[in-house]
Design a protein around this motif. Structure first.
Motif, PDB file in Angstrom:
ATOM      1  N   ILE A   1     -16.801  -2.731   1.273  1.00  0.00           N
ATOM      2  CA  ILE A   1     -16.221  -1.499   1.824  1.00  0.00           C
ATOM      3  C   ILE A   1     -14.985  -1.113   1.008  1.00  0.00           C
ATOM      4  CG2 ILE A   1     -15.157  -0.443   3.848  1.00  0.00           C
ATOM      5  CD1 ILE A   1     -16.787  -2.274   5.598  1.00  0.00           C
ATOM      6  N   HIS A   2     -14.964   0.121   0.545  1.00  0.00           N
ATOM      7  CA  HIS A   2     -13.787   0.697  -0.104  1.00  0.00           C
ATOM      8  C   HIS A   2     -13.330   1.878   0.752  1.00  0.00           C
ATOM      9  CE1 HIS A   2     -14.783  -1.490  -3.843  1.00  0.00           C
ATOM     10  NE2 HIS A   2     -16.034  -1.137  -3.618  1.00  0.00           N
ATOM     11  N   SER A   3     -12.206   2.452   0.389  1.00  0.00           N
ATOM     12  CA  SER A   3     -11.782   3.648   1.101  1.00  0.00           C
ATOM     13  C   SER A   3     -11.199   4.653   0.112  1.00  0.00           C
ATOM     14  CB  SER A   3     -10.754   3.279   2.173  1.00  0.00           C
ATOM     15  OG  SER A   3     -10.392   4.430   2.905  1.00  0.00           O
TER      16      SER A   3
ATOM     17  N   ARG B   1      -6.516   6.658  -4.580  1.00  0.00           N
ATOM     18  CA  ARG B   1      -6.645   5.209  -4.706  1.00  0.00           C
ATOM     19  C   ARG B   1      -7.575   4.671  -3.649  1.00  0.00           C
ATOM     20  NH1 ARG B   1      -0.961   2.796  -3.476  1.00  0.00           N
ATOM     21  NH2 ARG B   1      -2.053   1.166  -4.568  1.00  0.00           N
ATOM     22  N   CYS B   2      -7.996   3.429  -3.865  1.00  0.00           N
ATOM     23  CA  CYS B   2      -8.771   2.745  -2.847  1.00  0.00           C
ATOM     24  C   CYS B   2      -7.799   2.313  -1.755  1.00  0.00           C
ATOM     25  CB  CYS B   2      -9.491   1.541  -3.424  1.00  0.00           C
ATOM     26  SG  CYS B   2     -10.467   0.664  -2.190  1.00  0.00           S
ATOM     27  N   ALA B   3      -8.165   2.550  -0.499  1.00  0.00           N
ATOM     28  CA  ALA B   3      -7.254   2.258   0.599  1.00  0.00           C
ATOM     29  C   ALA B   3      -7.823   1.220   1.558  1.00  0.00           C
ATOM     30  CB  ALA B   3      -6.917   3.549   1.354  1.00  0.00           C
ATOM     31  N   GLU B   4      -8.769   0.421   1.076  1.00  0.00           N
ATOM     32  CA  GLU B   4      -9.322  -0.650   1.914  1.00  0.00           C
ATOM     33  C   GLU B   4      -9.458  -1.864   1.009  1.00  0.00           C
ATOM     34  OE1 GLU B   4     -10.625  -0.445   5.339  1.00  0.00           O
ATOM     35  OE2 GLU B   4     -10.487  -2.596   4.996  1.00  0.00           O
ATOM     36  N   TYR B   5      -8.790  -2.956   1.376  1.00  0.00           N
ATOM     37  CA  TYR B   5      -8.788  -4.112   0.485  1.00  0.00           C
ATOM     38  C   TYR B   5     -10.222  -4.526   0.147  1.00  0.00           C
ATOM     39  CZ  TYR B   5      -8.061  -8.631  -1.513  1.00  0.00           C
ATOM     40  OH  TYR B   5      -8.089  -9.689  -2.389  1.00  0.00           O
ATOM     41  N   CYS B   6     -10.505  -4.609  -1.181  1.00  0.00           N
ATOM     42  CA  CYS B   6     -11.901  -4.797  -1.584  1.00  0.00           C
ATOM     43  C   CYS B   6     -12.047  -5.936  -2.585  1.00  0.00           C
ATOM     44  CB  CYS B   6     -12.437  -3.509  -2.185  1.00  0.00           C
ATOM     45  SG  CYS B   6     -11.478  -2.942  -3.606  1.00  0.00           S
ATOM     46  N   GLY B   7     -10.972  -6.702  -2.814  1.00  0.00           N
ATOM     47  CA  GLY B   7     -11.070  -7.809  -3.760  1.00  0.00           C
ATOM     48  C   GLY B   7      -9.846  -7.870  -4.646  1.00  0.00           C
TER      49      GLY B   7
ATOM     50  N   GLN C   1      -8.833  -6.919  -7.570  1.00  0.00           N
ATOM     51  CA  GLN C   1      -8.204  -5.799  -8.263  1.00  0.00           C
ATOM     52  C   GLN C   1      -8.155  -4.530  -7.431  1.00  0.00           C
ATOM     53  OE1 GLN C   1      -6.376  -5.762 -10.815  1.00  0.00           O
ATOM     54  NE2 GLN C   1      -6.665  -7.918 -11.302  1.00  0.00           N
ATOM     55  N   HIS C   2      -8.133  -4.704  -6.121  1.00  0.00           N
ATOM     56  CA  HIS C   2      -8.046  -3.547  -5.233  1.00  0.00           C
ATOM     57  C   HIS C   2      -6.893  -2.618  -5.619  1.00  0.00           C
ATOM     58  CE1 HIS C   2      -7.484  -1.195  -1.654  1.00  0.00           C
ATOM     59  NE2 HIS C   2      -6.344  -1.785  -1.402  1.00  0.00           N
ATOM     60  N   ALA C   3      -5.754  -3.204  -5.981  1.00  0.00           N
ATOM     61  CA  ALA C   3      -4.580  -2.382  -6.295  1.00  0.00           C
ATOM     62  C   ALA C   3      -4.802  -1.539  -7.543  1.00  0.00           C
ATOM     63  CB  ALA C   3      -3.344  -3.257  -6.468  1.00  0.00           C
ATOM     64  N   TRP C   4      -5.683  -2.003  -8.447  1.00  0.00           N
ATOM     65  CA  TRP C   4      -5.989  -1.211  -9.641  1.00  0.00           C
ATOM     66  C   TRP C   4      -7.341  -0.535  -9.505  1.00  0.00           C
ATOM     67  CZ3 TRP C   4      -2.470   0.781 -12.289  1.00  0.00           C
ATOM     68  CH2 TRP C   4      -1.282   0.098 -12.537  1.00  0.00           C
ATOM     69  N   MET C   5      -7.532   0.075  -8.364  1.00  0.00           N
ATOM     70  CA  MET C   5      -8.736   0.879  -8.175  1.00  0.00           C
ATOM     71  C   MET C   5      -8.257   2.292  -7.858  1.00  0.00           C
ATOM     72  SD  MET C   5     -12.062  -0.007  -5.904  1.00  0.00           S
ATOM     73  CE  MET C   5     -13.283   1.266  -5.607  1.00  0.00           C
ATOM     74  N   ARG C   6      -7.731   2.912  -8.904  1.00  0.00           N
ATOM     75  CA  ARG C   6      -7.136   4.230  -8.733  1.00  0.00           C
ATOM     76  C   ARG C   6      -8.009   5.294  -9.368  1.00  0.00           C
ATOM     77  NH1 ARG C   6      -0.761   2.780  -9.729  1.00  0.00           N
ATOM     78  NH2 ARG C   6      -0.709   1.302  -8.013  1.00  0.00           N
TER      79      ARG C   6
HETATM   80 CU   LIG Z   1     -10.096  -1.423  -2.694  1.00  0.00          CU
END
Ligand SMILES: [Cu+2]
Ligand code: HEC
Length: 345
Positions: free
Chosen positions: A154-156, A189-195, A197-202
């Motif tokens: 799940i991503h957001s 950005r991705c707003a759902e923790y997904c692993g 590199q979640h923080a670098w999912m922009r």
């Molecule tokens: Cu994410």
């Protein structure tokens, strides 16, 4: 690549964001008033209790006699909260209706499919046969229907200045409307923790006026610029199978051709697509028009030679845990490969 605007929904930049903003203002005002009333009531209760205790001690008369108190308690503790919550719920439902537009595809003439991947965004324009990554171009003043899917976790999807968050859930398609009033670049950005590199999912949303948007679409729909065109003789008057490489501009073009050769004979082709070539991989971002994008690795590095070199040789240092392995190349090969990638406009 860090920009303060990435975290803020202010100022809202379009209809949908305005609606979210006014709901937020309502919550702020109501929440503040409720807080003030509760804190004041608490203070009053404490002070009255103290006074009552003092009087009791002085007069020796039993204090409290039941009065209208229970009515006040019933109103403040029951009726008022119920009314407030109902009101907020009503506005939430209306906000959802206005911002979701999930069922009304006809209201949104522009459709973009966004697939969340660990840890980047695949972006497709189904009506135009265009595919790109981490960069969504939209026309200003129009509703854009974003169809969100995921194959892994799940991503957001969140572009704070343009709209609220909507999750990308494996096995279903969620929809969100984007609307930008003014041309500009808006961070998402991705707003759902997904692993890892979640923080670098922009990603960025780039809003253009209509003609510029049409130009962008047209350029993206073309297959990749290819150094072979010279050899193919398609575009080149008199260009024949013989000696295309010796023509004017042979220098850069031969390096592009050499870089292309390296790409096509490396593992790159298993994971990346470059339209118009035999590279057809789908594990990584489509690179057909890589050079037209602002950033690589979902915002982790700017899109320039130096960053490309770092990314190709040590992607796991730049973005540990992402799905691309490093490739060892000597300096000349790397140079040529990057020249080729930079030719993909
Ligand atoms: Cu994410
Ligand atoms: C095993 C699959 C795989 C292989 C092999 C691979 N890549 Fe990638 N590549 C990826 C993935 C996945 C990403 C996205 C990573 C991310 O941002 O989280 C990526 C990202 C990129 C990007 C950045 C694209 C963008 O828009 O952000 C470039 C450029 C790139 N790869 C070039 C190459 C080159 C050149 C090679 C061969 C030397 C190569 N890749 C080999 C999977 C692969």
């Amino acid at each position: 690549m860090i920009d303060a605007r990435i975290r803020s929904m202010f100022p809202p930049a379009g209809d949908v964001a305005d609606r979210v903003d006014s709901h937020w203002q309502l919550l702020l005002v109501v929440g503040s008033v409720v807080w003030l009333v509760v804190v004041t009531a608490m203070l009053v209760a404490v002070l009255r209790r103290r006074r009552a205790e003092r009087e009791e001690r002085d007069d020796d008369v039993p204090g409290d006699e039941p009065g209208r108190g229970h009515l006040v308690v019933a109103f403040l503790g029951g009726v008022a909260p119920a009314l407030i919550i109902l009101g907020i719920m009503a506005d939430s439902v209306l906000t959802l209706r206005d911002t979701g537009a999930a069922t009304d595809a006809s209201r949104a003439p522009v459709v973009v499919e966004v697939d969340g991947r660990q840890f980047w965004w695949e972006v497709r324009y189904p009506d135009h046969d265009v595919e790109t990554a981490n960069e969504i171009h939209i026309p200003t003043g129009q509703d854009v229907r974003i169809e969100l899917t995921s194959d892994d976790v799940i991503h957001s999807f969140w572009v704070p200045q343009l709209a609220g968050k909507v999750d990308l859930v494996p096995g279903r398609t969620n929809v969100l409307t984007l609307h930008a009033d003014e041309p500009g670049t808006y961070w998402g950005r991705c707003a759902e923790y997904c692993g890892l590199q979640h923080a670098w999912m922009r990603f960025v949303v780039v809003a253009h006026d209509a003609p510029e948007y049409a130009g962008w679409l047209e350029a993206q729909a073309r297959p990749a610029r290819s150094p072979d065109r010279v050899d193919d003789g398609d575009d080149q008057p008199g260009g024949d199978e013989t000696g295309g490489d010796d023509g004017p501009g042979a220098g850069p073009d031969t390096e592009v051709a050499a870089g292309r050769e390296i790409f096509m004979s490396s593992s790159c082709v298993y994971c990346h697509t470059i339209a118009g070539t035999e590279a057809r991989g789908t594990l990584g971002p489509d690179l057909t028009h890589l050079a037209s994008r602002q950033a690589i690795g979902a915002g982790v590095l700017p899109n320039d030679r130096e960053s490309l070199a770092r990314w190709i040789t040590e992607p796991q240092d730049v973005k540990p845990g992402n799905a691309m392995p490093g490739t060892e190349l000597d300096d000349d090969e790397l140079d040529a490969l990057i020249t080729y990638l930079e030719s993909l406009e």
